[in-house]
Design a protein around this motif. Structure first.
Motif: not given
Ligand code: SF4
Ligand code: SF4
Lengths: 415, 246
Positions: A38, A155, B14-15, B17-18, B85-87, B136-138
């Motif tokens: 990433r 976030h 991704d992180c 989050g979503c 999600g934005t990713c 959305g992130c997220p």
């Protein structure tokens, strides 16, 4: 022969393992982090310091606030800024929220199904609905703290160098005080439940943590006084994994809840300390699976400490003033205890406030070698004894004990 | 009783989050489970192995061969696919890092080639057709809740296509761009977050991706320039969550 473990479930992110068997004996285990890279360090290069914490937050959703706070601290140190106690306490509250949210997710939704023999918490809820709801209540409270201090459940951008976008209101602080007290009973029940787990995985010998309970100026270990990560921690790239591996003085080591308890029990709150004493013998064996029990004790610690902080702030009243930042060239390291352990953000910033060097080391990368060692031990113990299905189940549980956060582990810059 | 819909959650790079945000629906998750049965959700369950899903949620970017294969699997086996999600919809932060994948790998991991077969990060929508895209992130969890309920009831969910500014006005938040001169991307960003960051008195950083259509990035650019932000700074800000030429 190589036994492939399919991708782990009930952990955050994407990872799997390979067990190498030769002449009927387990020879090696490779933990493969298959989550794509990433590139966060590259993302932050050339960025203005003010925007950096919001970007770093995206490294991980489960511990976004730890990343924001570590980032903000590194920036403040680079500029030689000290923030007053009030801001520190509020940041600590946010980190506590994160610890609660993360540990509750891990213990109640991801590990508890193993104890009761279900594939997930949703199916477990049919028989143990009470327990699942208790976990969700603690998690929701943790997130409430993150939302108010951090700006959003995930976030948020409220944590800024020098202070906050918005400070909590008296009503919000009162809510923290009330709820943290009410939830303590549930957390104590969790300690009993997780104390019943049998030991598995490797026995860790080296433990590393920050010198304060949830953050520090430096790191500490069970062998020596304080030190900077650059002095003793070394990272290596692997051909089979997007995450690097770290060693402490050349050896695998453990960070996280168990390391924190063993190294910093003196700073625990009263009830957490009693529970720690009660289980000290077990925890001190160093079996990585006791990380689960340590996390349960930290739920108690977090709730007690949140209560203390809310009280202190209510008594003193909030000033709600940010500290002005004067940009200058500098270098700073932020050390924070994310729920899974030591998190390091290290930046160099130029005279116009832009970051030109950044290095981030996450707990999962620090634990990576210890995880492999634990898998190897369990694979050796179980191979030929257990059928393949039970062996794989046991290996998954072993990885799960670390509560790995794979998303965060995949973007470590070269040194 | 009505047959439940099979729901899958797939996570690419991704992180987390979503995917995690779905669990943050808390108790109302049980309301969703009146309509849905979770057939695949890596982060939450050890069960899997279905070969057909009524609704699939995909989070993350395609950043490796593994991601691409998983995405294709998911598309082939799902009736209704949501880029979540934005990713997934715009690429988010990892896709905004410039440079070729080889160069990036070399800079971060040292000179080791590309043994894990990493790809340049791209949003899901660049590889497959999706039935719905929720940025959305997220993303806002109320929104996905509503979308899933709509689908279960046979209603086509609606996409929000107004900027964050609209939600600021509805909430009567003070405009941080005009009043505090903060670099706020609210005027050119997809709404739907209920102006979460402006609630904290901070500028929108554009986490829901650029809103196409009537909005005017050129004038946002001019406003920020007039406020004294330099060109490089503004462009980087614009490009944080999407590769985007303003
Ligand atoms: S869109 Fe943001 S929150 Fe969602 S997975 Fe990507 S980085 Fe995480
Ligand atoms: S205000 Fe902007 S940055 Fe904040 S949540 Fe909404 S879209 Fe994202």
């Amino acid at each position: 022969m190589i036994i492939e473990l399919r991708e782990f479930t009930r952990v955050e992110g994407n990872g799997k393992a390979e067990i190498v068997v030769e002449d009927g004996e387990v020879k090696n285990v490779r933990l493969k982090i298959v989550e794509g890279p990433r590139f966060f360090e590259l993302l932050t290069l050339g960025r203005h310091y003010y925007d950096v914490p919001d970007l770093e937050a995206r490294i991980c959703a489960i511990c976004y606030l730890s990343h924001s706070v570590a980032s903000v601290m590194a920036i403040e140190r680079a500029f030689g800024v000290d923030v007053p106690e009030e801001i520190q306490l509020l940041r600590e509250l946010g980190l506590i929220g994160e610890l609660l949210e993360s540990h509750a997710l891990h213990l109640y939704l991801l590990v508890a199904p193993d104890i009761f023999g279900y594939p997930d918490a949703i199916r477990m809820a049919t028989k143990h609905g009470e327990l699942v709801r208790e976990g969700l209540a603690i998690k929701a409270f943790g997130n409430r703290l993150r939302e108010i201090i951090g700006g959003r459940e995930i976030h948020g951008i409220n944590v800024k160098p020098g202070g906050f976008g918005r400070y909590p209101t008296v009503e919000e602080l009162e809510l923290f005080e009330r709820e943290s007290g009410a939830l303590l009973k549930l957390a104590r029940r969790a300690v009993r439940l997780f104390a019943s787990l049998e030991p598995y995985g490797e026995k860790a010998e080296h433990f590393v943590a920050t010198d304060g309970y949830l953050w520090g100026d430096k790191l500490v270990s069970n062998e020596e006084g304080t030190f900077h990560y650059t002095e003793r921690i070394e990272e290596r790239s692997l051909v089979y994994s997007f995450a690097k591996q770290s060693h402490y003085n050349g050896e695998p080591f453990l960070v996280g809840a168990l390391a924190r308890l063993l190294l910093k029990a003196d700073s625990l709150t009263p009830m957490a300390k009693r529970l720690f004493e009660e289980h000290r013998e077990k925890l001190a064996t160093g079996y990585v699976s006791y990380n689960n029990l340590a996390q349960a004790i930290e739920l108690v610690y977090s709730l007690e400490r949140a209560n203390e902080i809310a009280k202190t702030l209510l008594d003193k009243g909030l000033e709600g003033e940010n500290i002005p930042i004067a940009v200058r060239e500098g270098e700073g390291i932020g050390y924070v205890e994310a729920p899974r352990g030591v998190l390091i953000h290290h930046y160099r910033i130029d005279g116009s406030g832009n970051v030109f060097y950044s290095n981030i080391i996450t707990p999962t990368a620090l634990n990576h070698a210890m995880m492999e060692l634990s898998l190897l031990r369990e694979a050796k113990r179980g191979y030929g004894e257990l059928d393949e299905c039970s062996l794989i189940q046991r290996l998954e549980e072993t990885v799960r004990a670390f509560d790995p956060c794979i998303s965060c582990s995949v973007h470590i810059v070269k040194l | 009783m009505m047959e439940k819909l099979k729901l899958a959650v797939f996570e690419l790079t991704d992180c987390g989050g979503c995917a995690l945000n779905i669990l943050f629906i808390y108790e109302r998750l049980f309301d969703l489970l009146e309509f849905y049965e979770i057939s695949e959700f890596h982060m939450a369950t050890s069960l899997s192995g279905e070969n057909h899903y009524d609704v699939a949620l995909i989070t993350g970017t395609v950043s490796s061969q593994r991601d691409l294969a998983l995405l294709k699997e998911a598309r082939n086996h799902s009736d209704y696919l949501i880029a979540l999600g934005t990713c997934a919809t715009h690429g988010s932060v990892q896709a905004s890092v410039e440079g070729s994948i080889r160069k990036k790998l070399e800079e971060v991991y040292g000179d080791k080639g590309n043994p894990m077969r990493a790809l340049d990060s791209k949003p899901v929508v660049e590889y497959v057709a999706v039935d719905f895209a929720l940025p959305g992130c997220p993303y806002d969890k109320e929104e996905i809740y509503q979308v899933l309920i709509d689908i279960a009831k046979g209603v086509e969910p609606v996409r929000k296509d107004y900027p964050v500014c609209v939600e600021c006005k509805l909430n009567e938040y003070e405009c941080v761009l005009v009043k505090k001169n903060l670099p706020c991307l609210g005027p050119i960003t997809y709404g739907g977050c209920n102006a979460a960051c402006i609630r904290s008195g901070l500028g929108c950083i554009g986490c829901r991706g650029p809103l196409p259509g009537e909005v005017n990035p050129a004038s946002e650019y001019e406003i920020l320039k007039d406020l004294g932000y330099d060109e490089d700074y503004i462009i980087r800000k614009f490009k944080t969550f999407a590769r985007w030429e303003p």
